[in-house]
Structures are given as C-alpha cells and as structure tokens.
Enzyme design. Structure first.
Site, mmCIF file in Angstrom:
data_model
loop_
_atom_site.group_PDB
_atom_site.id
_atom_site.type_symbol
_atom_site.label_atom_id
_atom_site.label_comp_id
_atom_site.label_asym_id
_atom_site.label_seq_id
_atom_site.Cartn_x
_atom_site.Cartn_y
_atom_site.Cartn_z
ATOM 1 N N PRO A 2 0.829 -1.204 0.000
ATOM 2 C CA PRO A 2 0.000 0.000 0.000
ATOM 3 C C PRO A 2 0.865 1.256 0.000
ATOM 4 C CG PRO A 2 -0.816 -1.599 1.578
ATOM 5 C CD PRO A 2 0.516 -2.105 1.112
ATOM 6 N N GLU A 3 0.549 2.185 -0.891
ATOM 7 C CA GLU A 3 1.305 3.432 -0.958
ATOM 8 C C GLU A 3 0.537 4.521 -0.221
ATOM 9 O OE1 GLU A 3 3.858 4.341 -3.971
ATOM 10 O OE2 GLU A 3 3.501 2.580 -5.208
ATOM 11 N N HIS A 90 -5.490 -14.766 8.990
ATOM 12 C CA HIS A 90 -4.427 -13.781 9.201
ATOM 13 C C HIS A 90 -4.933 -12.475 9.815
ATOM 14 C CE1 HIS A 90 -1.692 -16.444 7.123
ATOM 15 N NE2 HIS A 90 -2.521 -16.513 6.092
ATOM 16 N N ARG A 156 23.711 16.233 -6.349
ATOM 17 C CA ARG A 156 23.521 14.794 -6.172
ATOM 18 C C ARG A 156 23.759 14.044 -7.479
ATOM 19 N NH1 ARG A 156 20.169 13.813 -1.538
ATOM 20 N NH2 ARG A 156 20.099 11.598 -2.111
#
Length: 275
Positions: A2-3, A90, A156
């Site tokens: 899940p984001e 679960h 960077r």
C-alpha cells in the site's frame, strides 16, 4: 505494498468509526510481525480515541495515554466489521469498539510485514519516535516546497527518482506515483538529480502533489462503504501514463514506454517526452 494514497484512504475510512470511540478491549492473535508486538499496546484498552491520522505510510490512532502505530506492510489491510464476522486466518490484531454497535477493527496481514507498535504519551511527541524523527515533510503539506527539493537535489549524482523516493527528503512518494509525477514533469527518472534544473524541480513538486491528491480523491470516490468484505480500497483506477505500460504507446507521443530498474524497482518512462 500500500502506498501513501492507499494508507490515507484507509485512515479516512476508519476514522468515522474510531474517533471519540472507546476501545473496549484488544486481542493480539499473532505477535510475530515486522517487530514483535509487545504488551505495551494493551495500554490503549479503555482509552478514548482522540485522532486518527497518517504519517508517511503509518496509521496513527491517538489517545490521551499514547499512540497506536500501525503499518500495513506488503499485503496488510485494516477493516471495520461486526464482531459476528468470521475471523480470517491472518487477522492478527483486533480492537473492539465501544458504543453498543458491536464493531471491531481488524488488521489482516498474511505476510506479517506489518507492524503494531505503541508510543506512550510520557515518551514525548510522536515525532520523537525513532520511526519518525528523521522523516522528511509530507508531500501534500506546506513544508514540502520547491526549495526543499532543490536543496536535496543540489550536486547529487543519484537519480532524481531515488531522491524523490527518499523518505528523508519527502515521505510517501512510492514507485507508482514517482513514475507518474516524473512523466508529467517531463523528467527522465534516470537523470542525475544534480542536473535537473530548478524550474523542472519546481514543476516536479507540483506534480507530486497533484498525482497523490488525485489518487486519494479517486480512491475516496470508489470507497462507498469501508465496512466491506476485504476492508481495503485497493489500487486506484486512475489512468496511468507510464507505470506498468512497458512497450505500450505513450498517451502523448505514441512512442513505446520503456522500463529500467532503479534501486531494484521497475521504473517506467517515455523516452521522447522525458529528458
């Protein structure tokens, strides 16, 4: 996994059932998760819930005594259901809610990569917790400004995609939404962060916000009732421009979408629209 939009939608889904509700009792059916579930979480019993919110990809359930920290891991979900609903194999953590409606919140996590943790109020602000004290700003809040990303990218040599997925820079920009925001910004994900112009980085901040906000909004419109069989909204049905579309034509220029691997993650982009 899940984001951020999925976790945000989860928070919005469970909040109406938890806010101002008292937790009658808790049941720990499986302690072997990402970190062992400790008895300290039982401090939430008898407590009134004062807030339900998200920090990065964590769900925070707050009370006067402390904060319950939940993470959905790779395959977890939270659902609200009547206590008569048959338990699944679960369902590892159960919070029984007061109010005479016989409802429960259940954490379901087949792979056990999720987390159930407790942060006592006496230990200080939740932001002092080791999971949160080094996190960057939330992408949808005012602290995430172009200046933040410009400073993080300066000099960077790592890719711009790695920078925006670094939780020390900004939290919750997962793989799907990083690919989509970079496409909208016309930035190739492999480009060295230090070589992306300030103008492009400023645009990228806006598109990160837009992509996440749209995903949350679309998830909200599909979530008719959070009390459902699976207890999770799933991934959103928005039109993805690049993610998962290797070899398919770009919606803008018809060029085939390319896939590369960056930091062990499949990354999708249009070789013509992104430079």
């Amino acid at each position: 996994m899940p984001e951020l939009p999925e976790v945000e939608t989860t928070c919005r889904g469970i909040e109406p059932y938890l806010l101002d509700c008292t937790i009658d009792s808790l049941e720990l059916r499986e302690r072997r998760m990402r970190w062992p579930v400790e008895d300290s979480v039982l401090a939430l019993e008898g407590q009134k819930i004062t807030a339900v919110r998200r920090r990065a990809k964590y769900v925070l359930v707050e009370s006067e005594r402390g904060t319950l920290i939940l993470h959905l891991g790779m395959s977890g979900s939270l659902r609200i259901c009547p206590k008569e609903t048959e338990l699944r194999k679960h369902d590892h953590f159960i919070a029984r809610l007061s109010g005479g409606n016989g409802m429960e919140m259940r954490l379901h996590d087949p792979r056990r990569f999720g987390a159930v943790l407790w942060h006592a109020a006496e230990d200080g602000d939740i932001h002092s917790h080791p999971l949160f004290n080094r996190l960057g700003p939330e992408p949808l809040e005012g602290d995430f400004t172009p200046a933040v990303l410009i400073d993080a990218a300066r000099g960077r040599q790592t890719s711009i995609k790695q920078v925006i997925m670094n939780n020390h820079v900004v939290v919750g920009v997962g793989n799907i939404y990083a690919c989509e925001a970079l496409f909208r910004s016309g930035i190739r994900p492999t480009k060295k962060a230090g070589r992306v112009s300030q103008a492009k980085l400023t645009t990228l901040v806006g598109h990160i916000r837009d992509v996440l906000a749209e995903a949350i909004q679309q998830g909200g419109t599909t979530l008719r009732d959070f009390v459902n069989e699976e207890g999770k909204p799933g991934y959103f049905k928005q039109q993805l421009n690049v993610y998962g579309r290797e070899g398919e034509p770009c919606h803008q220029c018809q060029s085939p979408i390319k896939r590369v691997v960056i930091s062990n993650r499949s990354t999708f982009y249009c070789p013509k629209c992104q430079s």
